[in-house]
Motif scaffolding. Structure first.
Motif, PDB file in Angstrom:
ATOM      1  N   ALA A  91       0.831  -1.210   0.000  1.00 23.63           N
ATOM      2  CA  ALA A  91       0.000   0.000   0.000  1.00 23.63           C
ATOM      3  C   ALA A  91       0.866   1.260   0.000  1.00 23.63           C
ATOM      4  O   ALA A  91       0.541   2.240  -0.686  1.00 23.63           O
ATOM      5  N   GLN A  92       1.961   1.258   0.745  1.00 16.18           N
ATOM      6  CA  GLN A  92       2.847   2.424   0.758  1.00 16.18           C
ATOM      7  C   GLN A  92       3.479   2.640  -0.615  1.00 16.18           C
ATOM      8  O   GLN A  92       3.608   3.776  -1.065  1.00 16.18           O
ATOM      9  N   GLN A  93       3.847   1.565  -1.282  1.00 15.14           N
ATOM     10  CA  GLN A  93       4.423   1.691  -2.620  1.00 15.14           C
ATOM     11  C   GLN A  93       3.367   2.219  -3.591  1.00 15.14           C
ATOM     12  O   GLN A  93       3.653   3.072  -4.422  1.00 15.14           O
ATOM     13  N   ALA A  94       2.144   1.719  -3.472  1.00 13.07           N
ATOM     14  CA  ALA A  94       1.062   2.198  -4.337  1.00 13.07           C
ATOM     15  C   ALA A  94       0.789   3.680  -4.087  1.00 13.07           C
ATOM     16  O   ALA A  94       0.551   4.450  -5.027  1.00 13.07           O
ATOM     17  N   ASP A  95       0.846   4.104  -2.818  1.00 13.28           N
ATOM     18  CA  ASP A  95       0.648   5.510  -2.481  1.00 13.28           C
ATOM     19  C   ASP A  95       1.756   6.366  -3.086  1.00 13.28           C
ATOM     20  O   ASP A  95       1.488   7.430  -3.646  1.00 13.28           O
ATOM     21  N   ALA A  96       3.001   5.915  -2.979  1.00 12.54           N
ATOM     22  CA  ALA A  96       4.125   6.670  -3.544  1.00 12.54           C
ATOM     23  C   ALA A  96       3.995   6.761  -5.063  1.00 12.54           C
ATOM     24  O   ALA A  96       4.242   7.820  -5.650  1.00 12.54           O
ATOM     25  N   ASP A  97       3.589   5.676  -5.697  1.00 11.01           N
ATOM     26  CA  ASP A  97       3.400   5.682  -7.152  1.00 11.01           C
ATOM     27  C   ASP A  97       2.284   6.643  -7.551  1.00 11.01           C
ATOM     28  O   ASP A  97       2.415   7.396  -8.523  1.00 11.01           O
ATOM     29  N   ALA A 148       3.460  10.239  -7.207  1.00  2.92           N
ATOM     30  CA  ALA A 148       4.344  10.609  -8.312  1.00  2.92           C
ATOM     31  C   ALA A 148       3.535  10.862  -9.582  1.00  2.92           C
ATOM     32  O   ALA A 148       3.809  11.822 -10.324  1.00  2.92           O
ATOM     33  N   ALA A 149       2.533  10.036  -9.829  1.00  2.00           N
ATOM     34  CA  ALA A 149       1.680  10.231 -11.006  1.00  2.00           C
ATOM     35  C   ALA A 149       0.884  11.531 -10.888  1.00  2.00           C
ATOM     36  O   ALA A 149       0.726  12.268 -11.873  1.00  2.00           O
ATOM     37  N   GLU A 150       0.394  11.829  -9.689  1.00  2.00           N
ATOM     38  CA  GLU A 150      -0.349  13.064  -9.456  1.00  2.00           C
ATOM     39  C   GLU A 150       0.552  14.277  -9.709  1.00  2.00           C
ATOM     40  O   GLU A 150       0.162  15.228 -10.394  1.00  2.00           O
TER      41      GLU A 150
END
Length: 148
Positions: free
Chosen positions: A49-55, A58-60
């Motif tokens: 979940a933390q990796q998905a949040d960071a991704d 970054a996309a945002e």
């Protein structure tokens, strides 16, 4: 004194009693194993979940940067109701690898730490002509360095 009475022991009953006692104790081991497995699974889920949040962040940020590069101003994006990331709102705000500033001003030079109340004892600097008088002598000798 009379002799103790010895009665025969049923090995099946003794084994069953010991097996029941072990089963009661093994329940605790089973509970620990289940809790540790649940924790390991949850820890992995948090990491994912933390990796998905960071991704997603970054996309945002990339989408906001593209919007600004495409002609939108940060103020216009905010007026439209969007929460603009700080890295886009303040272009110089993004830090890479250095961390926050520490407030330290760098290394102090030897000249900044010289005790002016005590006599100079730096024989090496004087011998090389790099001390305060040696440097003055070199400057006043017609531009040529004087060695003694």
């Amino acid at each position: 004194m009379s002799a103790p009475t010895v009665t025969p022991v049923d090995p099946t009953a003794v084994r069953a009693a010991a097996q029941a006692a072990l089963e009661n104790r093994l329940v605790h081991i089973d509970t620990i194993v289940a809790a540790q497995n649940t924790r390991a699974e949850t820890t992995e889920n948090v990491r994912v979940a933390q990796q998905a949040d960071a991704d997603a962040a970054a996309a945002e940020e990339a989408a906001f940067r593209a919007a600004v590069a495409g002609g939108w101003s940060v103020a216009e994006l905010r007026r439209a109701g969007l929460a603009v990331p700080a890295a886009v709102a303040r272009p110089g705000a993004k830090r890479t690898g250095r961390g926050a500033p520490t407030g330290r001003r760098g290394r102090r030079t030897a000249a900044a730490t010289v005790d002016t109340d005590s006599p100079a004892t730096d024989d090496a600097a004087t011998a090389e002509g790099t001390g305060s008088t040696g440097a003055a002598d070199a400057r006043t000798a017609g531009g040529a360095e004087v060695h003694q």
